[in-house]
Design an enzyme around this catalytic site. Structure first.
Site, PDB file in Angstrom:
ATOM      1  N   MET A  88      -8.250  -2.041  -6.881  1.00  0.00           N
ATOM      2  CA  MET A  88      -8.119  -2.729  -5.527  1.00  0.00           C
ATOM      3  C   MET A  88      -6.978  -3.902  -5.419  1.00  0.00           C
ATOM      4  O   MET A  88      -6.903  -4.561  -6.451  1.00  0.00           O
ATOM      5  CB  MET A  88      -9.748  -3.669  -5.487  1.00  0.00           C
ATOM      6  CG  MET A  88      -9.862  -4.115  -3.897  1.00  0.00           C
ATOM      7  SD  MET A  88     -11.449  -4.442  -3.459  1.00  0.00           S
ATOM      8  CE  MET A  88     -11.881  -5.705  -4.583  1.00  0.00           C
ATOM      9  N   CYS A  89      -6.426  -4.073  -4.173  1.00  0.00           N
ATOM     10  CA  CYS A  89      -5.345  -5.035  -4.317  1.00  0.00           C
ATOM     11  C   CYS A  89      -5.558  -5.648  -2.834  1.00  0.00           C
ATOM     12  O   CYS A  89      -6.365  -5.052  -2.065  1.00  0.00           O
ATOM     13  CB  CYS A  89      -4.141  -4.420  -4.409  1.00  0.00           C
ATOM     14  SG  CYS A  89      -3.584  -3.782  -6.142  1.00  0.00           S
ATOM     15  N   GLY A  90      -4.923  -6.749  -2.574  1.00  0.00           N
ATOM     16  CA  GLY A  90      -4.887  -7.267  -1.380  1.00  0.00           C
ATOM     17  C   GLY A  90      -3.324  -7.336  -0.614  1.00  0.00           C
ATOM     18  O   GLY A  90      -2.603  -7.435  -1.497  1.00  0.00           O
ATOM     19  N   ARG A  97      -9.468  -9.804  -3.751  1.00  0.00           N
ATOM     20  CA  ARG A  97      -8.743  -8.360  -3.871  1.00  0.00           C
ATOM     21  C   ARG A  97      -7.889  -8.435  -4.939  1.00  0.00           C
ATOM     22  O   ARG A  97      -7.838  -7.027  -5.442  1.00  0.00           O
ATOM     23  CB  ARG A  97      -8.447  -7.852  -2.314  1.00  0.00           C
ATOM     24  CG  ARG A  97      -9.398  -7.970  -1.507  1.00  0.00           C
ATOM     25  CD  ARG A  97      -8.596  -7.305  -0.170  1.00  0.00           C
ATOM     26  NE  ARG A  97      -8.528  -5.722  -0.652  1.00  0.00           N
ATOM     27  CZ  ARG A  97      -9.400  -4.849  -0.342  1.00  0.00           C
ATOM     28  NH1 ARG A  97     -10.532  -4.949   0.092  1.00  0.00           N
ATOM     29  NH2 ARG A  97      -9.008  -3.538  -0.544  1.00  0.00           N
ATOM     30  N   ASN A 157      -1.436  -0.911  -1.879  1.00  0.00           N
ATOM     31  CA  ASN A 157      -2.773  -1.280  -2.047  1.00  0.00           C
ATOM     32  C   ASN A 157      -3.241   0.175  -2.345  1.00  0.00           C
ATOM     33  O   ASN A 157      -3.235   1.024  -1.379  1.00  0.00           O
ATOM     34  CB  ASN A 157      -3.514  -2.032  -1.046  1.00  0.00           C
ATOM     35  CG  ASN A 157      -5.090  -1.724  -1.295  1.00  0.00           C
ATOM     36  OD1 ASN A 157      -5.950  -1.751  -0.442  1.00  0.00           O
ATOM     37  ND2 ASN A 157      -5.594  -1.494  -2.688  1.00  0.00           N
TER      38      ASN A 157
END
Lengths: 299, 226
Positions: free
Chosen positions: A1-3, A32, A176
């Site tokens: 997960m990333c933002g 995130r 992402n």
């Protein structure tokens, strides 16, 4: 997960607050991506024919003044440096491609974050909140910016592995998701002369776009080709000198929300980052359709 | 009417109040949700919950009995795994709304993103607009009414749910086929739209889709292949 966050200012009166709102959006995406953060800010362009290069040194005692003098001698033009912790923005009176090449050839100890006329990329390992403070992100004015908070899944947590990744002059990518064919694609791109600083999958996507653009694709064409050649899950935001574009993979695995008012256009992994923007109650809000390219550009 | 301002009050505190038996019969107003996750999750009693604004992920998940209205958009996983009650989204909903829900009624007045009603197990879902790809994927029972269009691979690998679509279907998923609309289906569709309070106009344009039942039944003709 990333933002991911992206903010494009439409009303010039808001340009002074680009950094403030970028910071608010990025801080909201901390959950995130608590491992590291980065931002690409487009602001304060140098004169046409001059260069702005952001570099990173692992040496805390790095002699930036000596580098500036060297640059002045090498190009016979003015050069200036603004140091931000372990990263520095160099302004040089020669074209960005030459400046970048000279730095690569003569100072391999430096990592080049970005090169162009207006882009500045900063990144840092650790909490996004700390990153925002350390690089005084809120103080920046400018036309548009992208930001990224990272929760690493594919490769190590270091500043170099952090986004955004440069994809060419005044171009960058935040991602992402995860790509499944990045090892093979990296080898293909290496054979075509590209170099990679890390084993990160997103850097391969950045390299792929850089290669397509170098081959003459427009940004839209490069992204169309990416839909065919990249295997995996992604929401991409791609910054360019006069705007940014957003693309979600055909299956639509990774989240993205977009919003627009008369004053700004924004994208983020989640609405809560957009909720920090002024006038959001009147904004048009939607989710991007998978495999469709969205973009905003200055008129 | 208790009002929870999520600028000041933690989501956990709100949800705790909804799990309290004393909440039965009460009306709750929630303001400034600002895209926060897990708003009004696990409401257990017959309450009226109005959320003024856009919510993040998993809003009204595991709902029982409560009537939840989102006066805005909902992020991913809205009303997932609800068992009874009613959840209404006045705007659009993101991915997999109504996922694995066992019962109750989910109404989205706008559009939804991909995988609406994935693995639904008895819930009734009525969408005023259109849905994204892979909707009703592995749907097991319940009804999915889509007044607008459906994205690709509708009803892929579905079991015994019923799907009604008023607009265009981009493509059907594996083992999903169109089935004729008989008077009993027309009556069922009318009732579902009535319960949802959605005026879909002339319902003769609706088509019905369901499982061909070729994927999940053991086929004696293929016994030698196992």
């Amino acid at each position: 997960m990333c933002g991911i966050v992206g903010l494009f200012i439409k009303n010039p009166k808001m340009e002074a607050e680009l950094g403030k709102y970028l910071s608010l959006m990025l801080a909201e995406m901390t959950d995130r991506g608590p491992d590291s953060a980065g931002a690409a800010i487009y602001h304060d362009p140098v004169a046409v024919g001059a260069a702005k290069v952001t570099v990173l040194s692992e040496d805390p005692e790095y002699r930036w003044d000596a580098l500036t003098q060297e640059l002045q001698q090498a190009f016979g033009q003015d050069a200036a440096v603004a140091v931000h912790r372990d990263q520095a923005v160099l302004k040089i009176g020669t074209n960005p491609a030459d400046a970048q090449r000279w730095l690569q050839d003569n100072h391999p100890e430096l990592r080049i974050n970005s090169a162009g006329e207006s882009i500045e990329i900063f990144k840092g390992k650790g909490s996004p909140i700390e990153f925002i403070k350390n690089f005084e992100l809120a103080s920046y004015s400018g036309s548009h910016a992208l930001g990224h908070t990272r929760m690493a899944t594919e490769s190590a947590i270091t500043t170099e592995h952090s986004h955004p990744f440069s994809t060419g002059l005044d171009l960058c990518l935040v991602h992402n998701g995860s790509l499944s064919n990045h090892n093979r694609l990296r080898e293909v791109l290496r054979k075509r002369g590209l170099t990679f600083q890390t084993d990160n999958d997103s850097e391969v996507a950045a390299g792929y776009l850089a290669w397509r653009l170098h081959e003459g694709d427009t940004l839209d064409q490069a992204l169309q080709n990416a839909l065919r050649d990249l295997d995996g899950f992604y929401t991409f935001a791609i910054g360019s000198k006069d705007g940014f574009a957003v693309l979600v993979d055909p299956i639509g695995c990774k989240p993205a929300v977009m919003a627009e008012t008369e004053d700004w256009a924004a994208m983020s992994s989640e609405f809560r980052a957009i909720a920090t923007l002024p006038g959001v109650d009147q904004a048009k809000i939607w989710e991007p359709t998978p495999a469709k390219i969205y973009s905003w550009h200055q008129e | 009417m208790p009002t929870f301002d999520l600028k000041d009050v933690d989501v956990r505190e709100l949800n705790q109040a909804l799990h309290d038996e004393a909440s039965a019969g009460a009306e709750f107003k929630i303001i400034n949700p600002n895209g926060k996750h897990s708003v009004a999750v696990g409401a257990m009693y017959s309450t009226q919950i109005d959320i003024e604004g856009h919510v993040g992920y998993y809003c009204a998940g595991m709902n029982q009995q409560a009537t939840v209205t989102v006066h805005g958009n909902a992020g991913s996983g809205c009303a997932e795994n609800m068992t009874s009650g009613q959840v209404r989204v006045k705007g659009n909903a993101s991915q997999y709304c109504g996922a694995t829900a066992h019962g109750g009624l989910l109404v989205v007045e706008g559009d939804t993103a991909a995988r609406c009603g994935i693995s639904m197990k008895g819930v009734d879902i009525v969408i005023g607009g259109s849905v994204g790809n892979m909707s009703a994927f592995m749907a097991q029972s319940g009804h999915l009414v889509i007044c607008g269009d459906a994205g690709e691979a509708l009803g892929d690998s579905m079991y015994e749910a019923r799907i009604y679509v008023g607009g265009e279907v981009a493509s059907l998923g594996a083992d999903c086929i169109e089935k004729p609309i008989k008077s009993e289906h027309e009556a069922e569709l009318k009732e579902l739209l009535g319960q949802a309070g959605i005026d879909a106009g002339d319902i003769s344009r609706f088509r019905r889709y369901g499982s061909a039942r070729k994927l999940y039944n053991f086929n004696i003709d293929h016994a030698g292949e196992y």
